[in-house]
Scaffold this motif. Structure first.
Motif, short mmCIF file in Angstrom:
data_model
loop_
_atom_site.label_atom_id
_atom_site.label_comp_id
_atom_site.label_asym_id
_atom_site.label_seq_id
_atom_site.Cartn_x
_atom_site.Cartn_y
_atom_site.Cartn_z
N UNK A 1 89.45 -34.69 -2.21
CA UNK A 1 88.81 -33.66 -3.03
C UNK A 1 88.91 -32.28 -2.37
N UNK A 2 89.05 -31.27 -3.22
CA UNK A 2 89.11 -29.89 -2.75
C UNK A 2 88.27 -29.03 -3.68
N UNK A 3 87.72 -27.94 -3.17
CA UNK A 3 86.96 -27.00 -4.00
C UNK A 3 87.93 -25.94 -4.50
N UNK A 4 87.97 -25.79 -5.82
CA UNK A 4 88.84 -24.80 -6.45
C UNK A 4 87.97 -23.74 -7.13
N UNK A 5 88.44 -22.51 -7.10
CA UNK A 5 87.75 -21.37 -7.71
C UNK A 5 88.66 -20.77 -8.77
N UNK A 6 88.05 -20.27 -9.84
CA UNK A 6 88.82 -19.70 -10.94
C UNK A 6 88.54 -18.21 -11.05
N UNK A 7 89.57 -17.44 -11.34
CA UNK A 7 89.45 -16.01 -11.61
C UNK A 7 90.17 -15.75 -12.92
N UNK A 8 89.42 -15.33 -13.92
CA UNK A 8 89.99 -15.03 -15.23
C UNK A 8 90.13 -13.53 -15.36
N UNK A 9 91.34 -13.07 -15.67
CA UNK A 9 91.62 -11.64 -15.74
C UNK A 9 92.31 -11.32 -17.06
N UNK A 10 91.81 -10.27 -17.72
CA UNK A 10 92.43 -9.76 -18.94
C UNK A 10 92.29 -8.25 -18.93
#
Length: 53
Positions: free
Chosen positions: A2-11
């Motif tokens: 398992x790994x911790x993933x982060x999301x960045x949403x850009x528009x």
């Protein structure tokens, strides 16, 4: 593993940073979590500037 993933949403000039992240067991789970997060943001009106495909 398992790994911790982060999301960045850009528009354009808008960006939504994920400061919590999600623990996922693999790419399929990361993709599923990302799509669920995008859906939640759209329903909350946070992604109104982002084209819905």
């Amino acid at each position: 593993m398992p790994a911790r993933d982060f999301f960045r949403l850009i528009s354009g000039s808008m960006a939504i940073e994920d400061v919590t992240g999600v623990v996922a067991d693999g790419d399929d789970q990361v993709r599923s979590e990302a799509l669920a997060t995008i859906k939640e943001f759209r329903e909350a009106g946070l992604l109104s500037e982002v084209e819905k495909n």
